[in-house]
Design a protein around this motif. Structure first.
Motif, PDB file in Angstrom:
ATOM      1  N   VAL A   9       0.826  -1.204   0.000  1.00 41.68           N
ATOM      2  CA  VAL A   9       0.000   0.000   0.000  1.00 41.68           C
ATOM      3  C   VAL A   9       0.864   1.258   0.000  1.00 41.68           C
ATOM      4  N   ARG A  10       1.971   1.228   0.745  1.00 44.10           N
ATOM      5  CA  ARG A  10       2.875   2.383   0.810  1.00 44.10           C
ATOM      6  C   ARG A  10       3.691   2.561  -0.464  1.00 44.10           C
ATOM      7  N   GLY A  11       3.733   1.558  -1.302  1.00 45.65           N
ATOM      8  CA  GLY A  11       4.518   1.629  -2.525  1.00 45.65           C
ATOM      9  C   GLY A  11       5.946   1.162  -2.346  1.00 45.65           C
ATOM     10  N   ASP A  12       6.241   0.493  -1.215  1.00 48.63           N
ATOM     11  CA  ASP A  12       7.593  -0.003  -0.960  1.00 48.63           C
ATOM     12  C   ASP A  12       7.875  -1.314  -1.679  1.00 48.63           C
ATOM     13  N   MET A  13       6.829  -1.999  -2.124  1.00 49.83           N
ATOM     14  CA  MET A  13       6.980  -3.294  -2.788  1.00 49.83           C
ATOM     15  C   MET A  13       6.079  -3.343  -4.018  1.00 49.83           C
ATOM     16  N   ILE A  14       6.513  -4.070  -5.020  1.00 47.47           N
ATOM     17  CA  ILE A  14       5.688  -4.245  -6.210  1.00 47.47           C
ATOM     18  C   ILE A  14       4.551  -5.219  -5.932  1.00 47.47           C
ATOM     19  N   ASN A  52     -11.313  -4.151   3.604  1.00 47.25           N
ATOM     20  CA  ASN A  52     -12.508  -3.688   4.318  1.00 47.25           C
ATOM     21  C   ASN A  52     -12.203  -2.729   5.458  1.00 47.25           C
ATOM     22  N   GLY A  53     -10.913  -2.512   5.769  1.00 43.69           N
ATOM     23  CA  GLY A  53     -10.559  -1.640   6.882  1.00 43.69           C
ATOM     24  C   GLY A  53     -10.899  -2.243   8.226  1.00 43.69           C
ATOM     25  N   GLN A  54     -10.553  -3.521   8.408  1.00 45.61           N
ATOM     26  CA  GLN A  54     -10.860  -4.228   9.648  1.00 45.61           C
ATOM     27  C   GLN A  54      -9.584  -4.794  10.265  1.00 45.61           C
ATOM     28  N   GLY A  55      -9.707  -5.355  11.471  1.00 42.03           N
ATOM     29  CA  GLY A  55      -8.576  -6.001  12.115  1.00 42.03           C
ATOM     30  C   GLY A  55      -7.418  -5.055  12.350  1.00 42.03           C
ATOM     31  N   LYS A  56      -6.280  -5.379  11.761  1.00 39.16           N
ATOM     32  CA  LYS A  56      -5.058  -4.578  11.928  1.00 39.16           C
ATOM     33  C   LYS A  56      -5.084  -3.290  11.106  1.00 39.16           C
ATOM     34  N   PHE A  57      -6.133  -3.097  10.326  1.00 37.12           N
ATOM     35  CA  PHE A  57      -6.178  -1.965   9.396  1.00 37.12           C
ATOM     36  C   PHE A  57      -7.305  -1.003   9.786  1.00 37.12           C
ATOM     37  N   PRO A  58      -6.970   0.192  10.243  1.00 42.22           N
ATOM     38  CA  PRO A  58      -7.985   1.131  10.739  1.00 42.22           C
ATOM     39  C   PRO A  58      -8.825   1.786   9.647  1.00 42.22           C
ATOM     40  N   ALA A  59      -8.395   1.658   8.409  1.00 46.63           N
ATOM     41  CA  ALA A  59      -9.144   2.238   7.295  1.00 46.63           C
ATOM     42  C   ALA A  59      -9.010   1.320   6.085  1.00 46.63           C
ATOM     43  N   LYS A  60      -9.929   1.475   5.117  1.00 49.33           N
ATOM     44  CA  LYS A  60      -9.878   0.652   3.910  1.00 49.33           C
ATOM     45  C   LYS A  60      -8.611   0.942   3.119  1.00 49.33           C
TER      46      LYS A  60
END
Length: 308
Positions: free
Chosen positions: A70-75, A89-97
């Protein structure tokens, strides 16, 4: 006097070489399947996609890989489907989609709940009060193991002594008596489990039908799975859970890049299968195994072109 045309050609080649060297594929620890799979895939892409010179990068696996994509650090990154679904879905370890797509599914990961034969631990419920490795921090194993224990009423912060170790650290700690049990969520025949089974009498706990049903209802990326007898030395058949691994990419990747990466991977999948047996399940028919996260449009374009 140096020919100006030659200088221009050399400069262009150098520029292409530099640009093509800036790609990595997120994998996992070196004792799992992600790392050799990523290495084989990197070789295929480097040799067959002109603008890509890829390398496999050792990471803490699914969560880290998804974040770095997502950050663009990996292809691209190899990740468990449940983690990618949470990111989308923005769930679990991810606070946003998160802007994630998949290129294609790879192979199913299986939940291995390991203990020693002599431990007296015979079920998931017996793990209460024990010293348990839940997996490496930031890994799909850690997400799955915590969710599984919580689903049977075990609070990982209060009811067990949790540690967070990668595959090889988990099996070493188990063999040395530093933990009572540990989770490894990896492909069938994963190296760390294979190796410890050759030197110690191990047990892989079965997940009951009721436990499996309740967990799948809350976590639809999973399905029931049976590990056949003797996949691991002196271990009988085990009822467990599976979740597909996928190749996750940034949804903003260009359609052309996604198309070319997908095309080259499938056209040279035989080379990957020479390195990773589980790649036998990496087929166009299985590409969309993860429901709920869209295939990248470029990948879908290639898959549609070969299904006609």
């Amino acid at each position: 006097m140096i020919n100006r045309s030659l200088i221009l050609v050399m400069a262009c080649l150098l520029s292409l070489s530099v640009n093509a060297a800036n790609y990595s594929i997120g994998t996992g620890g070196q004792s799992g399947i992600y790392y050799p799979f990523g290495g084989a895939l990197a070789k295929v892409w480097s040799e067959n996609v002109p603008e890509v010179n890829a390398k496999a990068e050792v990471t803490a696996a699914s969560v880290e890989n998804t974040i770095k994509v997502v950050r663009g650090d990996m292809i691209a990154g190899i990740a468990m489907g449940n983690v990618v679904l949470d990111a989308y879905n923005g769930q679990g370890k991810f606070p946003a989609k998160m802007p994630v797509n998949t290129l294609f599914a790879l192979y199913p990961n299986l939940v291995h709940t390991l203990t020693l034969e002599k431990s007296g631990i015979n079920s998931l419920a017996d793990l209460k009060g024990k010293r348990i490795s839940l997996g490496a921090p930031g890994s799909g194993t850690a997400v799955t193991s915590a969710a599984l224990l919580e689903s049977i009423g075990i609070d990982v912060k209060k009811d067990i002594k949790a540690v967070y170790l990668n595959y090889s650290e988990t099996t070493n700690a188990l063999a040395n008596g530093q933990i009572d049990a540990g989770f490894i969520v990896g492909g069938q025949g994963v190296g760390a489990v294979t190796q410890v089974a050759l030197t110690h009498k191990i047990k892989i706990l079965s997940i009951t039908a009721d436990e499996s049903k309740a967990f799948i209802e809350a976590n639809p990326a999973y399905s029931a799975y049976s590990i056949p007898a003797d996949v691991y030395n002196n271990v009988g058949a085990v009822s467990t859970l599976s979740v597909w691994n996928v190749l996750v990419v940034n949804a903003n990747m260009s359609d052309d890049m996604a198309y070319n990466l997908t095309k080259s991977a499938y056209e040279h999948i035989g080379d990957i299968r020479k390195v990773v047996k589980m790649a036998e399940m990496t087929t166009p028919e299985n590409a969309a195994r993860l429901q709920g996260v869209p295939l990248h449009p470029g990948a879908k374009k290639y898959l549609d072109s070969i299904s006609k």
